[in-house]
Design an enzyme around this catalytic site. Structure first.
Site, PDB file in Angstrom:
ATOM      1  N   GLY A 138       0.820  -1.212   0.000  1.00 63.50           N
ATOM      2  CA  GLY A 138       0.000   0.000   0.000  1.00 63.50           C
ATOM      3  C   GLY A 138       0.844   1.248   0.000  1.00 63.50           C
ATOM      4  N   GLY A 182       1.442  -6.561   4.347  1.00 58.30           N
ATOM      5  CA  GLY A 182       2.815  -7.051   4.338  1.00 58.30           C
ATOM      6  C   GLY A 182       3.597  -6.616   5.554  1.00 58.30           C
ATOM      7  N   ARG A 241       9.748  -1.162  22.171  1.00 57.54           N
ATOM      8  CA  ARG A 241       9.903  -2.621  22.210  1.00 57.54           C
ATOM      9  C   ARG A 241       9.505  -3.205  20.867  1.00 57.54           C
ATOM     10  NH1 ARG A 241       8.575  -7.093  25.846  1.00 57.54           N
ATOM     11  NH2 ARG A 241       9.898  -8.759  25.016  1.00 57.54           N
ATOM     12  N   ASN A 284       8.002  -8.430  16.956  1.00 57.60           N
ATOM     13  CA  ASN A 284       8.397  -9.606  16.173  1.00 57.60           C
ATOM     14  C   ASN A 284       9.700  -9.261  15.462  1.00 57.60           C
ATOM     15  OD1 ASN A 284       8.774 -11.719  14.406  1.00 57.60           O
ATOM     16  ND2 ASN A 284       6.681 -11.701  13.598  1.00 57.60           N
ATOM     17  N   VAL A 338       6.822   0.513  13.161  1.00 61.00           N
ATOM     18  CA  VAL A 338       8.124   0.458  12.494  1.00 61.00           C
ATOM     19  C   VAL A 338       8.001   0.501  10.973  1.00 61.00           C
ATOM     20  CG1 VAL A 338       9.209  -0.780  14.401  1.00 61.00           C
ATOM     21  CG2 VAL A 338       8.152  -2.081  12.545  1.00 61.00           C
ATOM     22  N   GLU A 348       7.351   2.949   8.814  1.00 66.48           N
ATOM     23  CA  GLU A 348       7.697   4.104   7.988  1.00 66.48           C
ATOM     24  C   GLU A 348       9.079   4.660   8.263  1.00 66.48           C
ATOM     25  OE1 GLU A 348       4.466   6.453   6.751  1.00 66.48           O
ATOM     26  OE2 GLU A 348       3.055   5.530   8.128  1.00 66.48           O
TER      27      GLU A 348
END
Lengths: 168, 771, 326
Positions: free
Chosen positions: B274, B503, B662, B665, B736, B738
């Site tokens: 996107g 994604g 933090r 993943n 996270v 951008e």
């Protein structure tokens, strides 16, 4: 003669304008093969024709009469992933997943090319007939497959882990 | 912490108590932010991975309806004026054609309101869609053809002949600037900040830089082109979309066609990228209108050219950055001003390239301002890190230029200007460890090997240089987060949230967080997202989904605890406890102070005779944003090689060292960082949308001539992070998605300067600028 | 794409018959024609598939005869091409992507059309697409356009890499039409635009390329191809150079140079070659010869850099090749 797609014979469509890509996606509802640009600039539609990677968007289906086509749907059996598919998951070789089937089919075709010693732009010695799939070799040979999410490192790692110089 | 460094996990799982009610002052941090058991923060493969590698994840143009027809669009070839002639006869007579829709027969459609009206409007512009003979940009759709096959529709669309009465149009940036610069606003606030008299301080400063930096038009170029497959069912509209705002799109389409939001069902389970581009554009409306008119379901899959004609991109900027410094490097003045091109009917805010500048450096005075120059062009829009991606190019190049003038290491210059609080808002930082990111990044990258003198390192034909720049992106958590947790009798949960998987790994991260909060294994959690009928009003934008979903799930978790304790009743070991006193672990609840008082979910539900328990809750309002200056940070290190013969630039090494709270993943976060960096390499070296300024037409509407990085352009990119939780955000996390693109343009340009002594101030850095 | 009929030719004679004097278009791998037809730049009413023609790569009089239907990848992979004409193999693998090289035929590569954005865009004026219409490229985005041999009607470039090497090596094309067969040096096949930019080549309507012949050329064995482009792979050349040089006792005894990305055709650098033959093989002489070759170059607003870039690239390629001489 029909086109044989993942082992299944299919008649070519009567309209010769229909691309192999649109035959797959719209006539056969095999949507694993993706349309990213429809003009040969992104590689998302890569399939294997008799084992060679081609762009199905620029291929008129009628030209592939009598040929054997393998798409991403033909790589895994039921829920058992192809080792390269498994490596893509493990190495996060994708984000959105849209270029992924093309990357995977392309890589499989690429490995066949490398195994028979086909040169590429970064081949140092054209006389050398053995290709060692270094990261640089993989990057050059895979450059026809765009990824906009930026999964390039993971894609190269997945291929290297499966087929590269350090592969088991 | 790097992606390959998994923290040791204790064998015994610890319980997670409820998160605070909100993230305002006086609240304890989310217990999950320091939680060290389970999968949080480890490398978890995507839950949708097997589906995607088999090509089995279904995208918008891959759904089907019975009786579906295919759409093709015809586009205007003038930028402004009236259609005087529109010959559709040949198209209507072409084989397979079901409908040709133009302004003459299109149904009544209400133009969409300004961006975020009622918190829900997401159309790119406020123009009427195919309601009159007026042309507003070059490439505007003038006709929609529906036919039985795509081949037939495309051919018929090519047979449409249009004539125009052109009107004078402003299609060049210079012309637009001369016609007037307009003040700009960003979500209601003027893009203008003045603190003390920066110009006077600049004039008086002993050392200064004062330069103009330029960035071009760019396009998102998600590999999946925009598409809708839709059908009317009476007064209801079902839309399979490629969307990063499903609920907003449902509301907006409803607005256009006079329907309630719940009469429009938007489904978008997977999105093929996107980057800010997949909001609502005219193809949605045209497809729905044509489907209505024809009485047939429609697939409108834009061609790649169609995406360029219909969907806006990032606009052009011209930025002045001036810094006045003392000999010790301290900033007396920081000026970041300039002008951006904007469409006349944009609903989007302008490219806010100053939004980092007011937060990063402790200058004594500031002048920050963005003005707009209006052009007759397709509305520009958000593209990954709007503002920061290009603003950081100007700012961080200027810092490098100043360091050069001061004879100071550019990292040291940043250290000397590190603020204690936000220098323009005065707010304290919630969590800022930028210098730590620099320290570990510089060490890992080998920054000390950089020669401070440019043009001194060569390898064969290649000149080699290193550059650095700061990355920064705001923490955002818009209101609207809601989630539903359904706990079933077998002890599994389903998380329902109207979020988006483009994604970023949202589905996986949401599952990880939910599993940890609920004391479950990852495979006991199912996440359903990408559907307007799910709870929440959540845009996949501003890198906010993690925080918004996290806030909503934590609220639902609190509600679930209350319900479960109630259900457990007097015979349970949990009897009499309050939700704050319990924590989730091992598929059940226990008293935080006394783990022996445990009962499993299955037991609670079985005893209560319940097949499932379902709770829905809204995330608390984003109070944290009014009390703290909340941003993510990073230090970007680049090694560039510039060919002395040809001027070609290649990036040989890149490292991003991030401070983003933090990390949930490690695997997918690393991919998000890298993805941003790679798009940043494109921005630095090759990306440019060619808008022909004579007639406002985009001349490279394709992936052959709009260059994005290919595999060969992308080196192995190293990423690392501080992993320090933000005490004031859900899970201690920041988005996270951008930040990775920010600072990259400058890191590359600074490396190119270090390699060659040539300073390129206009992107992209193509070889002709280095010959 | 307008509707068309499709027929598969069994051999060259069948193809020429089916093409019916140019009423039908020859279809190779489709990598350019299918795209152009979809863009409605090309509007064929009939296609004759010629991928069934000869794909052989055969020895002929010390040189090689390459069937027009040979795929680009097959040519680059061929042992004799790699060892005896390395610049040709290098040029091919520098072009397009592996998938396209697997599809594209040699004949199709030669006849591919310009990538000028204005040629592709139906909303722009283009003399190549519609004669006498005007050219929007001359005052438009022309960074990628021609600096040599352009005209007031057209500034497009020929996009092939492969043809640049073929031009350097004096390849000839074998042609067939209803009247018979002929051969033509490849350097004479493509035209300069003049006032007929709609004509890319001198081929007669319906004429078919059946093969490409590489003559015996000893110095080609140490030839080089260097391509300069905007990204590291999968981009058209801004400038490319195919060259081979033979140096005897420090004197240039023979040399071949061709340029890509600079003209409407693969540009054989006859002027530079003449300037170099018999002279000392020094970087300075290479530089001066390159400057002579580019002396007639005319820059547009955005492509002036190509002149300097071409000079530098020629100089460096020749210097490197001369340095490798035994």
């Amino acid at each position: 003669m029909p086109i044989v797609i993942n082992g299944v014979a299919t008649e070519v469509p009567p309209d010769p304008r229909v691309s192999l890509l649109d035959l797959l996606r719209e006539r056969l509802t095999m949507t694993g093969t993706k349309k990213g640009c429809n003009q040969g600039a992104c590689g998302a539609c890569t399939v294997l024709a008799d084992g060679e990677r081609i762009l199905s968007c620029l291929a008129l289906a009628v030209q592939y009469d009598g040929r054997r086509i393998t798409t991403v749907e033909g790589l895994s059996e039921n829920d058992t992933l192809h080792p390269l598919q498994q490596a893509f998951v493990e190495h996060d070789g994708f984000q959105c997943g849209y270029c992924t089937p093309g990357q995977i089919c392309s890589a499989i075709g690429m490995v066949a090319e490398a195994n028979r010693g086909a040169p590429c732009h970064v081949t140092a010695d054209l006389a050398e007939e053995t290709v060692v799939l270094t990261r640089e070799q993989i990057r050059e040979r895979m450059s026809g497959n765009l990824c906009r999410c930026g999964a390039h490192n993971g894609i190269v790692e997945a291929i290297a882990a499966t087929y590269g110089d350090g592969a088991s | 912490m790097s992606e390959n460094h998994d923290a040791a996990r204790p064998a015994v799982k610890t319980a997670v108590g409820p998160a605070p009610d909100d993230w305002g002052p006086g609240r304890a941090p989310d217990p999950l932010s320091r939680h060290r058991s389970g999968t949080i923060g480890t490398r978890v493969s995507r839950v949708d991975g097997p589906l995607k590698v088999r090509g089995a994840a279904t995208f918008a143009a891959e759904f089907r309806f019975d009786g579906m027809v295919y759409a093709a669009l015809a586009f205007s070839t003038v930028p402004k004026g009236r259609i005087t002639e529109l010959d559709t006869a040949a198209a209507e007579g072409a084989p397979g054609v079901v409908l040709v829709m133009t302004y003459r027969n299109a149904p009544k459609i209400t133009p969409l309101p300004e961006w975020y009206t009622e918190g829900k409007a997401v159309a790119g512009d406020t123009l009427p869609v195919m309601q009159d003979d007026r042309i507003h940009w070059n490439g505007q759709p003038i006709a929609v053809v529906l036919a039985d096959t795509q081949e037939q529709a495309d051919h018929a669309a090519s047979l449409i002949r249009a004539g125009y009465e052109p009107e004078p149009a402003v299609t060049s940036f210079e012309q637009a600037k001369a016609a007037g610069r307009h003040p700009t606003f960003h979500y209601g606030r003027p893009l203008k900040t003045e603190i003390s008299d920066a110009e006077a301080a600049l004039a008086a400063a002993p050392v200064k830089v004062d330069e103009i930096y330029r960035t071009p038009f760019q396009n998102h170029n998600a590999i999946e082109p925009h598409a809708v497959t839709l059908a009317w069912d009476g007064d209801e509209l079902v839309v399979h979309d490629a969307s990063q705002a499903v609920v907003h799109t449902a509301w907006s389409l409803g607005y256009a066609f006079g329907l309630r939001q719940d009469q429009v069902h938007v489904s978008s389970p997977y999105v093929g990228g996107g980057f800010g581009g997949k909001s609502l554009w005219s193809h949605h409306i045209l497809a729905a209108a044509a489907a209505k008119l024809a009485g047939r379901p429609v697939r409108a899959a834009l061609t790649r050219e169609g995406v360029y004609r219909v969907v806006g991109g990032r606009t052009k900027t011209e930025q002045r950055v001036a810094i006045g410094a003392r000999p010790d490097g301290g900033f007396d003045a920081l000026v970041h001003t300039g002008v951006v091109a904007m469409g006349r009917h944009n609903t989007m805010p302008p490219e806010p390239f100053i939004t980092s500048t007011g937060s990063l450096y402790a200058a004594r005075s500031f002048t920050l301002e963005v003005e707009a120059a209006h052009m007759d062009m397709l509305a520009n829009t958000f593209m990954r890190a709007p503002g920061e991606a290009v603003g950081s190019f100007g700012l961080e190049c200027a810092i490098d230029e100043l360091a050069d003038r001061l004879g100071m290491d550019p990292i040291e210059l940043r250290v000397r200007n590190e603020p204690e609080r936000n220098p323009t808002s005065g707010l304290p930082f919630s969590s800022r460890h930028l210098l730590e990111a620099y320290r570990v990044g510089a060490e890992r990258f080998g920054w000390t090997e950089r020669s401070p003198r440019p043009g001194t390192r060569s390898e064969g034909e290649w000149r080699v240089g290193m550059g650095v720049a700061t990355a920064s992106h705001p923490y955002i958590r818009l209101p609207g987060g809601e989630a539903r947790i359904t706990l079933t009798a077998d002890g599994r949960v389903i998380i329902d949230v109207a979020a988006h998987e483009m994604g970023m790994g949202t589905e996986t991260t949401t599952a990880i967080v939910a599993a940890e909060r609920l004391g479950l294994d990852l495979d006991q959690v199912t996440v359903r997202q990408g559907d307007s009928r799910l709870p929440g009003l959540i845009m996949a934008g501003g890198a906010q989904q993690t925080a918004v979903i996290g806030g909503a799930v934590s609220a639902a978790h609190r509600a679930l605890l209350a319900v479960l304790i109630e259900l457990a009743g007097h015979d349970s070991p949990l009897a009499g406890l309050r939700p704050e006193e319990v924590g989730c672990v091992n598929g059940g609840l226990h008293k935080l102070e006394d783990p022996s008082r445990f009962e499993s979910y299955t037991d609670i539900l079985a005893r209560a005779g319940r097949g499932e328990v379902s709770v829905e809750a809204s995330g608390p309002p984003p109070l944290e944003l009014t009390h703290w200056s909340m941003r993510s940070y990073g230090a970007m290190f680049c090694e560039a090689r510039v060919n002395a013969v040809t001027g070609e630039t290649r990036i040989s090494r890149f490292l991003g060292s991030f401070d983003c709270g933090r990390i949930m993943n490690a695997k997918t976060a690393a991919s998000q960082f890298r993805g941003g960096i790679i798009m940043g390499l494109g921005l630095a070296l090759m990306e440019e949308t060619h808008l022909d300024e004579r007639h406002g037409r985009i001349m490279n509407p394709n992936l052959a001539e709009y260059h994005v990085p290919v595999h060969m352009d992308v080196p192995e990119i190293e990423v690392m992070w501080t992993d320090i939780p933000d005490p004031h955000s859900p899970m201690g996390a920041h988005g996270v998605g951008e930040i990775g693109i920010t600072g990259v343009g400058a890191a590359v340009a600074n490396a190119v300067y270090n390699a060659t002594g040539r300073r390129v101030r206009d992107l992209p850095i193509t070889l002709d600028k280095l010959l | 794409m307008r509707p068309f009929t499709y027929a598969r030719a069994a051999d060259a004679a069948d193809a020429v018959r089916l093409a019916d004097g140019g009423r039908a278009r020859y279809l190779g791998g489709g990598t350019n024609l299918v795209d152009l037809a979809r863009e409605t730049v090309e509007r064929p009413e009939a296609l004759v598939d010629v991928t069934g023609l000869s794909t052989a790569i055969e020895e002929i009089g010390g040189g090689l005869l390459i069937g027009a239907a040979a795929r680009n990848a097959a040519v680059a992979e061929h042992r004799a091409v790699r060892t005896r004409y390395p610049a040709l193999a290098r040029a091919i693998v520098a072009g397009a992507s592996a998938q396209i090289r697997n599809m594209a035929t040699v004949g199709g590569n030669i006849l591919q059309r310009t990538r000028c954005a204005y040629f592709y865009d139906d909303g722009s004026r283009c003399n190549k697409r519609r004669p006498e219409q005007g050219c929007d490229a001359i005052e438009g985005f022309n960074r990628g356009h021609a600096v040599l041999g352009a005209s007031a009607a057209c500034v497009a470039t020929h996009p092939s890499d492969m043809c640049v090497a073929l031009a350097a090596f004096d390849a000839t094309v074998h042609l067939r039409n209803a009247d018979g067969e002929r051969t033509l040096p490849i350097t004479d096949l493509h035209r300069l635009p003049g006032n007929r930019p709609d004509l890319d080549t001198v081929l007669e309507p319906g004429e078919l390329i059946t093969a490409v012949e590489l003559p015996a050329l000893a110095l080609a064995a140490s030839s080089a191809y260097r391509k300069v482009r905007d990204r590291a792979s999968y981009a058209f050349a801004l400038v490319s150079v195919a060259a081979a040089i033979e140096v005897t006792d420090g004197i240039v005894s023979d040399v071949r140079i061709a340029l890509g990305g600079v003209a409407h055709k693969p540009w054989r650098a006859w002027t530079a070659e003449a300037a170099l033959r018999g002279g000392p093989a020094t970087a300075e002489r290479f530089r001066r010869a390159a400057e002579e070759e580019l002396a007639s170059a005319v820059a547009l607003r955005h492509n002036a850099f190509k002149i300097e870039l071409a000079e530098r690239t020629i100089t460096t390629v020749l210097t490197d090749l001369a340095g490798e001489q035994p």
